[in-house]
Design a protein around this motif. Structure first.
Motif, PDB file in Angstrom:
ATOM      1  N   ARG A 100       0.860  -1.183   0.000  1.00 42.41           N
ATOM      2  CA  ARG A 100       0.000   0.000   0.000  1.00 42.41           C
ATOM      3  C   ARG A 100       0.890   1.224   0.000  1.00 42.41           C
ATOM      4  O   ARG A 100       1.766   1.364   0.852  1.00 42.41           O
ATOM      5  CB  ARG A 100      -0.886  -0.007   1.229  1.00 42.41           C
ATOM      6  CG  ARG A 100      -1.784   1.181   1.293  1.00 42.41           C
ATOM      7  CD  ARG A 100      -2.660   1.116   2.498  1.00 42.41           C
ATOM      8  NE  ARG A 100      -3.443   2.338   2.584  1.00 42.41           N
ATOM      9  CZ  ARG A 100      -4.172   2.672   3.608  1.00 42.41           C
ATOM     10  NH1 ARG A 100      -4.244   1.871   4.643  1.00 42.41           N
ATOM     11  NH2 ARG A 100      -4.848   3.786   3.620  1.00 42.41           N
ATOM     12  N   VAL A 101       0.662   2.083  -0.943  1.00 42.01           N
ATOM     13  CA  VAL A 101       1.446   3.307  -1.051  1.00 42.01           C
ATOM     14  C   VAL A 101       0.515   4.467  -0.737  1.00 42.01           C
ATOM     15  O   VAL A 101      -0.494   4.679  -1.419  1.00 42.01           O
ATOM     16  CB  VAL A 101       2.049   3.465  -2.466  1.00 42.01           C
ATOM     17  CG1 VAL A 101       2.844   4.761  -2.546  1.00 42.01           C
ATOM     18  CG2 VAL A 101       2.912   2.271  -2.790  1.00 42.01           C
ATOM     19  N   ASP A 102       0.848   5.197   0.310  1.00 44.08           N
ATOM     20  CA  ASP A 102       0.055   6.375   0.661  1.00 44.08           C
ATOM     21  C   ASP A 102       0.625   7.587  -0.065  1.00 44.08           C
ATOM     22  O   ASP A 102       1.803   7.924   0.077  1.00 44.08           O
ATOM     23  CB  ASP A 102       0.097   6.620   2.171  1.00 44.08           C
ATOM     24  CG  ASP A 102      -0.701   5.586   2.925  1.00 44.08           C
ATOM     25  OD1 ASP A 102      -1.692   5.102   2.365  1.00 44.08           O
ATOM     26  OD2 ASP A 102      -0.342   5.276   4.077  1.00 44.08           O
ATOM     27  N   GLU A 103      -0.185   8.207  -0.844  1.00 46.81           N
ATOM     28  CA  GLU A 103       0.234   9.424  -1.540  1.00 46.81           C
ATOM     29  C   GLU A 103      -0.603  10.579  -1.029  1.00 46.81           C
ATOM     30  O   GLU A 103      -1.799  10.443  -0.809  1.00 46.81           O
ATOM     31  CB  GLU A 103       0.032   9.270  -3.043  1.00 46.81           C
ATOM     32  CG  GLU A 103       0.894   8.197  -3.667  1.00 46.81           C
ATOM     33  CD  GLU A 103       0.651   8.098  -5.164  1.00 46.81           C
ATOM     34  OE1 GLU A 103      -0.066   8.962  -5.725  1.00 46.81           O
ATOM     35  OE2 GLU A 103       1.182   7.171  -5.758  1.00 46.81           O
ATOM     36  N   GLU A 104       0.062  11.652  -0.867  1.00 42.56           N
ATOM     37  CA  GLU A 104      -0.669  12.840  -0.443  1.00 42.56           C
ATOM     38  C   GLU A 104      -1.389  13.416  -1.650  1.00 42.56           C
ATOM     39  O   GLU A 104      -0.798  13.636  -2.706  1.00 42.56           O
ATOM     40  CB  GLU A 104       0.292  13.874   0.134  1.00 42.56           C
ATOM     41  CG  GLU A 104       0.898  13.460   1.445  1.00 42.56           C
ATOM     42  CD  GLU A 104       1.759  14.581   2.013  1.00 42.56           C
ATOM     43  OE1 GLU A 104       1.547  15.757   1.664  1.00 42.56           O
ATOM     44  OE2 GLU A 104       2.636  14.250   2.813  1.00 42.56           O
ATOM     45  N   ARG A 105      -2.647  13.614  -1.498  1.00 51.35           N
ATOM     46  CA  ARG A 105      -3.427  14.181  -2.590  1.00 51.35           C
ATOM     47  C   ARG A 105      -3.645  15.669  -2.319  1.00 51.35           C
ATOM     48  O   ARG A 105      -4.000  16.054  -1.211  1.00 51.35           O
ATOM     49  CB  ARG A 105      -4.773  13.489  -2.698  1.00 51.35           C
ATOM     50  CG  ARG A 105      -4.654  12.033  -3.037  1.00 51.35           C
ATOM     51  CD  ARG A 105      -6.016  11.426  -3.164  1.00 51.35           C
ATOM     52  NE  ARG A 105      -5.879  10.013  -3.446  1.00 51.35           N
ATOM     53  CZ  ARG A 105      -6.895   9.211  -3.623  1.00 51.35           C
ATOM     54  NH1 ARG A 105      -8.124   9.663  -3.518  1.00 51.35           N
ATOM     55  NH2 ARG A 105      -6.696   7.937  -3.882  1.00 51.35           N
ATOM     56  N   LYS A 106      -3.403  16.390  -3.313  1.00 50.18           N
ATOM     57  CA  LYS A 106      -3.622  17.836  -3.182  1.00 50.18           C
ATOM     58  C   LYS A 106      -5.062  18.129  -3.558  1.00 50.18           C
ATOM     59  O   LYS A 106      -5.516  17.788  -4.648  1.00 50.18           O
ATOM     60  CB  LYS A 106      -2.679  18.612  -4.096  1.00 50.18           C
ATOM     61  CG  LYS A 106      -1.234  18.464  -3.698  1.00 50.18           C
ATOM     62  CD  LYS A 106      -0.366  19.284  -4.594  1.00 50.18           C
ATOM     63  CE  LYS A 106       1.083  19.103  -4.199  1.00 50.18           C
ATOM     64  NZ  LYS A 106       1.968  19.866  -5.079  1.00 50.18           N
TER      65      LYS A 106
END
Length: 109
Positions: A100-106
């Motif tokens: 699982r890759v957590d990406e910050e969403r703008k």
């Protein structure tokens, strides 16, 4: 000045050989009584534990019987040499990895 090798500072005269023998015999008897008492206490504890286990076993026999019947009804208690009806097969097992890759969403607001 003479050197005093008597380390007994109580001021009592040294014990005779008979007094030492009687003291030794009394010590051996006291040790034997303590050993017998501890053996009786140990046996009593073992008997109490066995009584508790027997009581627990007796009180849970209906529950164990009901659980066995339920297992038989669901097919988990097959005849010897036969696999259970509901046993998982190789087709039921999924092997693999997941990352699982957590990406910050703008957020555009």
């Amino acid at each position: 000045m003479p050197i005093n090798f008597n380390f007994d500072s109580s001021g009592r005269p040294p014990q005779s050989l008979a007094a030492r023998i009687v003291g030794g015999v009394c010590a051996v008897i006291a040790f034997g009584v303590a050993l017998m008492f501890s053996a009786v206490v140990f046996v009593g504890l073992v008997l109490a534990a066995l009584a508790f286990w027997g009581y627990f076993w007796w009180k849970t026999r209906a529950l164990r019987r009901a659980m066995q019947e339920q297992m038989r009804a669901q097919g988990f208690d097959p005849p010897p040499g036969e696999p259970p009806r509901n046993a998982p097969t190789d087709a039921d097992i999924i092997e693999g990895e997941a990352v699982r890759v957590d990406e910050e969403r703008k957020r555009i607001e």
